[in-house]
Structure formats: structure tokens, C-alpha cells
Design an enzyme around this catalytic site. Structure first.
Site, PDB file in Angstrom:
ATOM      1  N   LYS A  82       0.865  -1.191   0.000  1.00  0.00           N
ATOM      2  CA  LYS A  82       0.000   0.000   0.000  1.00  0.00           C
ATOM      3  C   LYS A  82       0.890   1.226   0.000  1.00  0.00           C
ATOM      4  CE  LYS A  82      -4.456   0.985   0.308  1.00  0.00           C
ATOM      5  NZ  LYS A  82      -5.598   0.173  -0.135  1.00  0.00           N
ATOM      6  N   ASP A 140      -7.109   4.195  -4.454  1.00  0.00           N
ATOM      7  CA  ASP A 140      -7.760   4.056  -3.144  1.00  0.00           C
ATOM      8  C   ASP A 140      -8.373   5.435  -2.899  1.00  0.00           C
ATOM      9  OD1 ASP A 140      -7.894   2.093  -0.681  1.00  0.00           O
ATOM     10  OD2 ASP A 140      -7.448   4.013   0.209  1.00  0.00           O
ATOM     11  N   GLY A 167     -20.252   7.085   2.957  1.00  0.00           N
ATOM     12  CA  GLY A 167     -19.354   7.543   1.907  1.00  0.00           C
ATOM     13  C   GLY A 167     -20.151   7.930   0.673  1.00  0.00           C
ATOM     14  N   PHE A 168     -19.477   8.527  -0.292  1.00  0.00           N
ATOM     15  CA  PHE A 168     -20.121   8.779  -1.588  1.00  0.00           C
ATOM     16  C   PHE A 168     -19.091   8.653  -2.711  1.00  0.00           C
ATOM     17  CE2 PHE A 168     -18.442  13.036  -2.446  1.00  0.00           C
ATOM     18  CZ  PHE A 168     -18.087  13.477  -1.178  1.00  0.00           C
ATOM     19  N   GLY A 169     -17.997   7.918  -2.416  1.00  0.00           N
ATOM     20  CA  GLY A 169     -16.893   7.787  -3.370  1.00  0.00           C
ATOM     21  C   GLY A 169     -17.040   6.569  -4.261  1.00  0.00           C
ATOM     22  N   ASN A 170     -15.911   6.100  -4.735  1.00  0.00           N
ATOM     23  CA  ASN A 170     -15.892   5.013  -5.717  1.00  0.00           C
ATOM     24  C   ASN A 170     -16.589   3.753  -5.200  1.00  0.00           C
ATOM     25  OD1 ASN A 170     -14.062   2.381  -6.446  1.00  0.00           O
ATOM     26  ND2 ASN A 170     -14.502   3.630  -8.231  1.00  0.00           N
ATOM     27  N   VAL A 171     -16.258   3.330  -3.990  1.00  0.00           N
ATOM     28  CA  VAL A 171     -16.815   2.080  -3.469  1.00  0.00           C
ATOM     29  C   VAL A 171     -18.319   2.230  -3.219  1.00  0.00           C
ATOM     30  CG1 VAL A 171     -16.699   0.385  -1.607  1.00  0.00           C
ATOM     31  CG2 VAL A 171     -14.598   1.393  -2.495  1.00  0.00           C
ATOM     32  N   TRP A 187     -20.414   4.221  -4.623  1.00  0.00           N
ATOM     33  CA  TRP A 187     -21.097   4.301  -5.919  1.00  0.00           C
ATOM     34  C   TRP A 187     -21.367   2.903  -6.496  1.00  0.00           C
ATOM     35  CZ3 TRP A 187     -18.287   3.152 -10.598  1.00  0.00           C
ATOM     36  CH2 TRP A 187     -19.007   3.378 -11.774  1.00  0.00           C
TER      37      TRP A 187
HETATM   38  P1  NDP Z   1     -12.987   7.667  -2.640  1.00  0.00           P
HETATM   39  O1  NDP Z   1     -11.929   8.694  -2.518  1.00  0.00           O
HETATM   40  O2  NDP Z   1     -13.615   7.451  -3.965  1.00  0.00           O
HETATM   41  O3  NDP Z   1     -14.132   7.942  -1.600  1.00  0.00           O
HETATM   42  C1  NDP Z   1     -13.924   8.022  -0.211  1.00  0.00           C
HETATM   43  C2  NDP Z   1     -15.201   8.523   0.350  1.00  0.00           C
HETATM   44  O4  NDP Z   1     -15.239   8.578   1.750  1.00  0.00           O
HETATM   45  C3  NDP Z   1     -15.447   9.921  -0.094  1.00  0.00           C
HETATM   46  O5  NDP Z   1     -16.794  10.100  -0.281  1.00  0.00           O
HETATM   47  C4  NDP Z   1     -14.873  10.698   1.091  1.00  0.00           C
HETATM   48  O6  NDP Z   1     -15.180  12.014   1.148  1.00  0.00           O
HETATM   49  C5  NDP Z   1     -15.519   9.925   2.149  1.00  0.00           C
HETATM   50  N1  NDP Z   1     -14.972  10.188   3.428  1.00  0.00           N
HETATM   51  C6  NDP Z   1     -13.705  10.454   3.797  1.00  0.00           C
HETATM   52  N2  NDP Z   1     -13.635  10.633   5.108  1.00  0.00           N
HETATM   53  C7  NDP Z   1     -14.886  10.471   5.576  1.00  0.00           C
HETATM   54  C8  NDP Z   1     -15.469  10.543   6.843  1.00  0.00           C
HETATM   55  N3  NDP Z   1     -14.733  10.832   7.910  1.00  0.00           N
HETATM   56  N4  NDP Z   1     -16.800  10.297   6.964  1.00  0.00           N
HETATM   57  C9  NDP Z   1     -17.553  10.003   5.899  1.00  0.00           C
HETATM   58  N5  NDP Z   1     -17.039   9.942   4.660  1.00  0.00           N
HETATM   59  C10 NDP Z   1     -15.734  10.181   4.514  1.00  0.00           C
HETATM   60  O7  NDP Z   1     -12.370   6.335  -2.065  1.00  0.00           O
HETATM   61  P2  NDP Z   1     -12.865   4.834  -2.265  1.00  0.00           P
HETATM   62  O8  NDP Z   1     -14.327   4.786  -2.447  1.00  0.00           O
HETATM   63  O9  NDP Z   1     -11.971   4.230  -3.275  1.00  0.00           O
HETATM   64  O10 NDP Z   1     -12.462   4.207  -0.857  1.00  0.00           O
HETATM   65  C11 NDP Z   1     -13.381   4.114   0.237  1.00  0.00           C
HETATM   66  C12 NDP Z   1     -12.934   2.994   1.158  1.00  0.00           C
HETATM   67  O11 NDP Z   1     -12.924   1.759   0.444  1.00  0.00           O
HETATM   68  C13 NDP Z   1     -11.523   3.133   1.737  1.00  0.00           C
HETATM   69  O12 NDP Z   1     -11.498   2.550   3.024  1.00  0.00           O
HETATM   70  C14 NDP Z   1     -10.685   2.278   0.806  1.00  0.00           C
HETATM   71  O13 NDP Z   1      -9.503   1.843   1.413  1.00  0.00           O
HETATM   72  C15 NDP Z   1     -11.650   1.146   0.537  1.00  0.00           C
HETATM   73  N6  NDP Z   1     -11.405   0.342  -0.651  1.00  0.00           N
HETATM   74  C16 NDP Z   1     -11.262   0.909  -1.891  1.00  0.00           C
HETATM   75  C17 NDP Z   1     -11.072   0.113  -2.992  1.00  0.00           C
HETATM   76  C18 NDP Z   1     -10.986   0.656  -4.373  1.00  0.00           C
HETATM   77  O14 NDP Z   1     -10.835  -0.128  -5.292  1.00  0.00           O
HETATM   78  N7  NDP Z   1     -11.084   1.955  -4.585  1.00  0.00           N
HETATM   79  C19 NDP Z   1     -10.964  -1.346  -2.874  1.00  0.00           C
HETATM   80  C20 NDP Z   1     -11.202  -1.847  -1.543  1.00  0.00           C
HETATM   81  C21 NDP Z   1     -11.398  -1.011  -0.493  1.00  0.00           C
HETATM   82  P3  NDP Z   1     -13.975  13.078   0.947  1.00  0.00           P
HETATM   83  O15 NDP Z   1     -12.919  12.492   0.081  1.00  0.00           O
HETATM   84  O16 NDP Z   1     -14.677  14.175   0.301  1.00  0.00           O
HETATM   85  O17 NDP Z   1     -13.401  13.352   2.290  1.00  0.00           O
HETATM   86  O1  2IT Z   2      -7.989  -1.619  -0.630  1.00  0.00           O
HETATM   87  C1  2IT Z   2      -7.936  -2.119  -1.772  1.00  0.00           C
HETATM   88  O2  2IT Z   2      -8.072  -3.337  -1.950  1.00  0.00           O
HETATM   89  C2  2IT Z   2      -7.734  -1.224  -2.911  1.00  0.00           C
HETATM   90  N1  2IT Z   2      -7.667  -0.016  -2.733  1.00  0.00           N
HETATM   91  C3  2IT Z   2      -7.575  -1.794  -4.294  1.00  0.00           C
HETATM   92  C4  2IT Z   2      -6.166  -2.262  -4.510  1.00  0.00           C
HETATM   93  C5  2IT Z   2      -5.843  -2.676  -5.910  1.00  0.00           C
HETATM   94  O3  2IT Z   2      -4.663  -2.998  -6.131  1.00  0.00           O
HETATM   95  O4  2IT Z   2      -6.717  -2.709  -6.780  1.00  0.00           O
END
Ligand code: NDP
Ligand code: 2IT
Length: 456
Positions: free
Chosen positions: A135, A175, A246-250, A252
Site C-alpha cells: 500500500k 484508493d 461515503g459517496f466515493g468510488n466504493v 457508488w
Molecule cells: P474515494 O476517494 O472514492 O471515496 C472516499 C469517500 O469517503 C469519499 O466520499 C470521502 O469524502 C468519504 N470520506 C472520507 N472521510 C470520511 C469521513 N470521515 N466520513 C464520511 N465519509 C468520509 O475512495 P474509495 O471509495 O476508493 O475508498 C473508500 C474505502 O474503500 C476506503 O477505506 C478504501 O480503502 C476502501 N477500498 C477501496 C477500494 C478501491 O478499489 N477503490 C478497494 C477496496 C477497499 P472526501 O474524500 O470528500 O473526504
Molecule cells: O484496498 C484495496 O483493496 C484497494 N484499494 C484496491 C487495490 C488494488 O490494487 O486494486
């Protein structure tokens, strides 16, 4: 730490290693939490495999093989010089090249990346694909940054990182804060410096080596995993009320797949609070999530304004009535109090989309109550699994269809589920997905470390 109900406890060998680790890295709280959870849940395995102690597997597995620390000097769009701190934790390469995401967030420290890298070892092992654990990231804060800032930062970051990575050595991905746009700038700079076009990063754009389904893979995989858990109780996602954070990638991806399967999502959250949408986050509202994310405004309140639904500032969504909860934002966002509220409101399934979003006390309670509760290393493994499929396609110089990738993703999630269930049963802990995931993921890596001799 353990309780009788849960039938898990810290093995004396694990206890000794954890104590030593606490003394060595007392400030690395998140890392110690992640190690504590894994060590507590593999008691049965440690009792059975006495050679792990003789080979000092625990002492070896809790230390990263290599940590790269570097600074990122860059010039912002106003002409000012900026400096950020960055890391790549190459944790374990027993079963394949280091693999894991990059996080750009103001909260990033070596402790958070060590916890994420440690989790990644076992998650990647569970996928059944040949990937080690790693990581990386930086304390770069995307808030208020424009395109020029982001490109300049990514180029400077990769100027250093490129010497340490490669398609058969270490393969980073996205991430928090790192999506297709950032991967593009990172990949471009790698290609320019190294003069090679190869699968060194995953989560790439479709025109330059990316895999179909990768953007939604973590979220879709998480809901596939939930479908499997629900089947064990003759239930399904259709008709279920779901709370998502959350409202990010995961988030969604999770929201999209819940809708596909006929469930309803009533919450989303951000660092500013949460929204409650009684009609469900569906249709154009799902696309709006992408807009909110891309805006870099760091708030979910915009959704409430746009669709005239209530917004609860400074609150988390765990007090609402729901059947299933999907914590998908960040670590430690669901505590014991939240877990009690969810249980009181009838929630019977909690699937971690984020990494370690449920803290230790809350996790203990959920296990005691024997609801369906899956740890992130099992239920969010679809993201890295699809990254593994992207690596395969890059190596073959081929591109699979959406259907082909989706089919493989679904099969991998089913395999992980069944592996967790089987392993938990084998060690007398039926229905305990935390123990099942940790023991199944750990065993493969530990056995390989022995088979390869004392190299790490
Ligand atoms: P994103 O950056 O797309 O989204 C993160 C989201 O969480 C955003 O909406 C962010 O808002 C929000 N956020 C951050 N801090 C807080 C908080 N304190 N309270 C509520 N919401 C918050 O990231 P991902 O969706 O990629 O990642 C989300 C989680 O999933 C992480 O734990 C990551 O490690 C995990 N993950 C991701 C993977 C991937 O492929 N992307 C795979 C497996 C796990 P803002 O950024 O505006 O602060
Ligand atoms: O936490 C995770 O598994 C990720 N952010 C994805 C890692 C990856 O290599 O696709």
C-alpha cells in the site's frame, strides 16, 4: 480481548508478538488495531500449525519487507512550491508481486499505510490470484486543488516511485483520493521516464490498458458477497433497505448493484454528515454521486440541496432503520454505539466496503450477536481481484468483455465467501466470517513463507 461467546482468544505466542509490536511502534494505533484483529482471529490455526511458531512466522509477517519513504516537491498552479510526504509499504511478496492501492488524503501517515498494507496481504491471498500485499500514498489533500495541481503533484510523486515499482515487482492502484484521473497522470509519467508501456498500475483508463468493470468492481463485488451471505439465511438483496456511508468510488458501486438487484439505498455520507433519501438513491441520483466526487468539494450536503432530502450535519448514518449496512468511507467510522443502534433497529447484515470501518469493540459485539458480518478483506476484495484480472489481460495483451470480467468477479466473490464459511466451520466457529477470512488468507501466505525458505 477475546470472549467466551465468540470462542476466540489471543494465543500466547500471538500475545507475545503483539506486545512486542506495541512496544516497538506505540504510535501506530491503526496498524496495531489491524494486527490485533488478525492475531486474535487465527488462534485455532496457531494451535494446529505449531511450526508457525518454530519458524517465527508472526514476527516475520508483521514487519514489512521494505518501506520506501520519500518527499514530493511540486509547484502549484499559483506558482508556489509545495512539499508532501509519501510512502510505499512493500509488505509481503510471498505469493506474488506487491499489490495494493495508493491513498491521497490529509490523514495519511505511515501507520495508516502499514495497516492497509497488512490487511492487503490476506485480502489478496483470499482472491486466489498471485498477488502479494502493499500500500502507498501521500498526505496530499485533493480539497481545493485544480487539474494543474493534481497533474504536477502526480508527476512529481511518480518521478520517485517509478524506481521501485514494475509489472512483476509492485503494482499500485487507486484508493481514497486516487481514481482514473490520478492513475492517468501517474501512468503517463511512469511511461515517459521508463520508456515502457506495461501493466504497472491498475485502474487504468479503457483506452490505455484498463479493464472493463474495474471502476465498479469493489462495490459490485461487495454486493455479490452479501448475496452469498444472505443465501445462507434464505434471503436476498431484493426488497432490502440499505444504509451506505461515503459517496466515493466504493459507495457508488455498492449503490448501483443494490439497485440492479432490487434493493433500496436510503443514506449516503461525507465528512460533513449524512443524507436520508426515503425514495432511494436511484437513477440520475447515482450519476450525481460521480459528479459530487469529481467536484472535490468534500461534502454530501449538495445531494440534499439538489434532491430536497434531509441532511444531518456532523452525523453518521447508522441510526436509521435498515436491513443491511455498508460502511464504505474510511477506517473506524462505525463504533460500538453505532453497532448497538443498528442492531436495535433490526439490521442483520453488515458488509465492510471500506478497510476496517468497524472498530474492534463494535466488531466484537457484531460477532457475539451472530449477525451476518463480513470483514473488508473478504467483502471488498472485488476491487483488487479485478485489478488482478487487469494484470492478466495486460500480460496477454488482450481485453476481455464486460460479461467475461463480471463472471470472473462474481465467481471469485463466491469462492471467497465459501472459503470463509468452510474455514470458520473447520475451526469450530461457524458463521464467523472474520475468523474464516483471516485464517484462510493467512494460511496460504504462512505456508508459502516456509516453503520459500528464510528470505523474508
Ligand atoms: P474515494 O476517494 O472514492 O471515496 C472516499 C469517500 O469517503 C469519499 O466520499 C470521502 O469524502 C468519504 N470520506 C472520507 N472521510 C470520511 C469521513 N470521515 N466520513 C464520511 N465519509 C468520509 O475512495 P474509495 O471509495 O476508493 O475508498 C473508500 C474505502 O474503500 C476506503 O477505506 C478504501 O480503502 C476502501 N477500498 C477501496 C477500494 C478501491 O478499489 N477503490 C478497494 C477496496 C477497499 P472526501 O474524500 O470528500 O473526504
Ligand atoms: O484496498 C484495496 O483493496 C484497494 N484499494 C484496491 C487495490 C488494488 O490494487 O486494486
Amino acid at each position: 480481548m477475546g470472549t467466551k461467546n465468540q470462542q476466540t482468544q489471543l494465543h500466547p505466542y500471538a500475545q507475545k508478538v503483539l506486545e512486542e509490536l506495541k512496544q516497538r511502534y506505540p504510535w501506530e494505533q491503526e496498524f496495531l488495531q489491524a494486527v490485533g484483529e488478525v492475531l486474535e482471529s487465527i488462534d485455532g490455526l496457531l494451535k494446529q500449525e505449531v511450526r508457525y511458531q518454530k519458524e517465527r512466522i508472526l514476527e516475520r509477517i508483521v514487519e514489512p519487507e521494505r518501506i520506501i519513504t520519500f518527499k514530493v516537491p511540486w509547484r502549484d498552479s499559483q506558482g508556489n512550491i509545495q512539499v508532501n510526504r509519501a510512502y510505499r509499504v512493500e509488505f509481503n511478496s510471498a505469493i506474488g508481486p506487491y499489490k495494493g492501492g495508493l491513498r491521497f488524503h490529509s490523514s495519511v501517515t505511515l501507520s495508516s499505510l502499514k495497516f492497509l498494507g497488512f490487511e492487503q496481504i490476506f485480502k489478496n491471498s483470499l482472491t486466489g490470484l498471485p498477488m502479494g500485499g502493499g500500500k502507498g500514498g501521500s498526505d496530499f489533500d485533493l480539497k481545493g486543488k485544480n487539474e494543474i495541481d493534481v497533474m504536477n503533484f502526480c508527476q512529481s510523486f511518480m518521478t520517485e516511485l517509478q524506481r521501485h515499482i514494475g509489472p512483476d515487482t509492485d503494482v499500485p492502484a487507486g484508493d481514497i483520493g486516487v481514481g482514473t484521473r490520478e492513475i492517468g497522470y501517474l501512468f503517463g509519467q511512469y511511461k515517459r521516464i521508463r520508456n515502457t508501456f506495461d501493466g504497472v498500475l491498475t485502474g487504468k483508463g479503457l483506452n490505455w490498458g484498463g479493464s472493463l468493470v474495474r471502476p465498479e468492481a469493489t462495490g459490485h463485488g461487495c454486493v455479490y458477497f452479501v448475496e452469498e451471505m444472505l443465501k445462507t439465511r434464505k434471503q436476498e438483496v431484493a426488497g432490502k433497505i440499505c444504509a451506505v456511508s461515503g459517496f466515493g468510488n466504493v459507495s457508488w458501486g455498492v449503490v448501483k448493484k443494490i439497485n440492479d438487484l432490487g434493493g433500496k439505498v436510503v443514506t449516503l455520507s461525507g465528512p460533513d454528515g449524512f443524507i436520508y433519501d426515503k425514495d432511494g438513491v436511484k437513477g440520475e441520483k447515482i450519476d450525481y454521486m460521480l459528479e459530487m466526487r469529481a467536484s472535490g468539494r468534500d461534502r454530501v450536503e449538495d445531494y440534499a440541496r439538489n434532491f430536497s432530502v434531509p441532511f444531518y450535519p456532523g452525523k453518521r448514518p447508522w441510526g436509521v432503520k435498515c436491513d443491511i449496512a455498508f460502511p464504505c468511507a474510511i477506517q473506524n467510522e462505525l463504533n460500538e454505539e453505532n453497532a448497538k443502534e443498528l442492531l436495535n433497529n433490526g439490521c442483520f447484515c453488515i458488509a465492510e466496503g471500506a478497510n476496517m470501518p468497524v472498530n474492534l469493540e463494535a466488531a466484537k459485539l457484531l460477532l457475539e450477536k451472530k449477525i451476518l458480518y463480513s470483514p473488508g478483506k473478504a467483502s471488498n476484495a472485488g476491487g483488487v481481484a479485478c485489478s488482478g484480472l487487469e494484470m492478466s489481460q495486460n500480460s496477454m495483451r488482450l481485453k476481455w468483455t464486460r460479461e467475461e470480467v463480471d463472471l470472473r468477479l462474481k465467481q471469485i466473490m463466491k469462492n471467497i465467501h465459501d472459503d470463509c464459511v468452510r474455514t470458520a466451520e473447520q475451526y469450530g466457529l461457524p458463521g464467523n466470517y472474520v475468523c474464516g477470512a483471516n485464517m484462510a488468507g493467512f494460511k496460504k501466505v504462512a505456508d508459502t513463507m516456509i516453503e520459500l525458505g528464510l528470505i523474508a
